[in-house]
Design an enzyme around this catalytic site. Structure first.
Site, PDB file in Angstrom:
ATOM      1  CE  LYS A  37      -0.213   1.659  15.515  1.00 38.39           C
ATOM      2  NZ  LYS A  37       1.048   1.651  14.764  1.00 38.39           N
TER       3      LYS A  37
ATOM      4  CE1 TYR B 226       0.501  -2.503  13.511  1.00 34.60           C
ATOM      5  CE2 TYR B 226       1.588  -2.137  15.695  1.00 34.60           C
ATOM      6  CZ  TYR B 226       1.489  -1.926  14.270  1.00 34.60           C
ATOM      7  OH  TYR B 226       2.128  -1.040  13.935  1.00 34.60           O
TER       8      TYR B 226
END
Length: 365
Positions: free
Chosen positions: A119, A154
């Protein structure tokens, strides 16, 4: 999935560690499951990483011992990526603060490995507010790609560990679809497919491919949890790998056509070729009476399996997104190889092995 493989690797006496063998503390919010061998950790600590006081209470007694953190935990809500940023940043901050508390004994923590994923390159694909609006990088995904202009937990975790750079080093490990063994992983694609195949077999239903033609015909990659564990540990003890981000896939690719043939053989169901006219919604199928959780309960009882609920061990919604991609989900492993990591796995063989492990653990029949 990654935690089990890392624990096994760390407890292997041949695994490198400066100064002697690893002493392994396992940590999670829930108690250790019965299928997890207690011999894989020296101690197992349960605490709620969202609660700073509870985290300090449980981790401060070992803070003077901990030299490395292998961070493979994450919380994900499908409502908002911004909420995911908050949840995940809070958990990691609480843990690092608890391990670095200034006391009479100075903290020994020197490295953290951070588990993220692709992602990083395709954006927060599970945030409904961004559905249909995301712009991604072109595959194969490469580590030097600039960040995308969307919230992404992230990115937040990478920035967080980098902010501690004056005190410790870090490495980032961007996996593909992880295949491993666990009954508690939020995104266990292999276990989801295993449950689906066993329900089809139990009900006498055709094992239809639930994705689109593009993914059926084009390439995808995966990350064997053992390769992922090997890269985490390699980076933790290799000076040149410090403060770097690495992709981590098996180093090969597969088509879902080939994967479906392998899965059909493993689970003893008839292979059904993809037909555009027969596309169907397997999520709705699993919600139908007698076709989802009720049937899985019957299967668990019939085969004397470890007690699980279908909703706890599957990720039909998440995997459905992946199986409807209109791009090839493939990572470049060039940077890893250039830095000296050469771990690899044959994905189709890995699938067979991990299904065997799940069966040995009595999670699937």
């Amino acid at each position: 999935m990654a935690g089990l493989a890392i624990a096994e690797s760390l407890m292997n006496p041949t695994t490198p560690f400066p100064g002697g063998p690893w002493k392994v503390y396992g940590a999670a919010r829930r108690p250790m499951p019965t299928w997890f061998a207690s011999s894989l950790v020296h101690d197992y600590i349960t605490f709620d990483a969202l609660d700073s006081e509870n985290t300090i209470q449980k981790l401060s007694p070992v803070s003077h011992e901990v030299t490395h953190v292998f961070w493979v935990a994450f919380g994900q809500l499908f409502q908002s990526e911004q909420l995911n940023v908050t949840i995940n940043s809070t958990m990691l901050t609480n843990v690092l603060d608890a391990l670095m508390i200034k006391s009479a004994t100075r903290s020994r923590l020197r490295h953290i490995t951070l588990q993220t994923g692709t992602k990083h390159y395709i954006g927060p694909i599970f945030d409904p507010s961004l559905a249909g609006h995301l712009v991604r990088h072109e595959p194969p995904f490469q580590e030097d790609s600039p960040r995308l202009p969307y919230p992404n937990f992230y990115y937040a975790l990478e920035d967080l560990v980098a902010s501690y750079s004056s005190s410790l080093t870090y490495s980032v490990h961007r996996s593909s679809i992880i295949i491993g063994a666990s009954s508690r992983s939020l995104h266990n694609a292999l276990l989801t497919l295993a449950v689906y195949a066993n329900i089809c077999k139990h009900q006498g239903l055709p094992f239809k491919y639930p994705g689109n033609r593009y993914t059926w015909e084009h390439f995808c990659d995966m990350s064997d949890a053992r390769v992922l564990a090997e890269q985490h540990i390699w980076a933790a003890v290799t000076e040149s790998a410090k403060n770097q981000g690495f992709n981590c896939s098996n180093g090969d690719v597969f088509s879902w056509t080939c994967m479906w043939k392998v899965l059909s053989e493993i689970f003893d169901v008839e292979f059904v070729a993809f037909e555009e006219s027969e596309e169907f919604d397997w999520i709705e199928m699993m919600k139908e009476e007698k076709a989802g959780s009720q049937v899985w309960d019957e299967i668990v009882e019939k085969h004397g399996l470890y007690k699980t609920k279908m909703e706890e061990i599957t990720c039909f919604d998440a995997l459905n997104v992946v199986l409807h991609f209109e791009f090839q989900h493939v990572c470049s492993m060039n940077k890893s190889r250039e830095f000296g990591f050469h771990g690899f796995a044959d994905t189709l063989k890995s699938v067979r092995m991990w299904v065997g492990r799940l069966r040995d653990m009595k999670i699937i029949p």
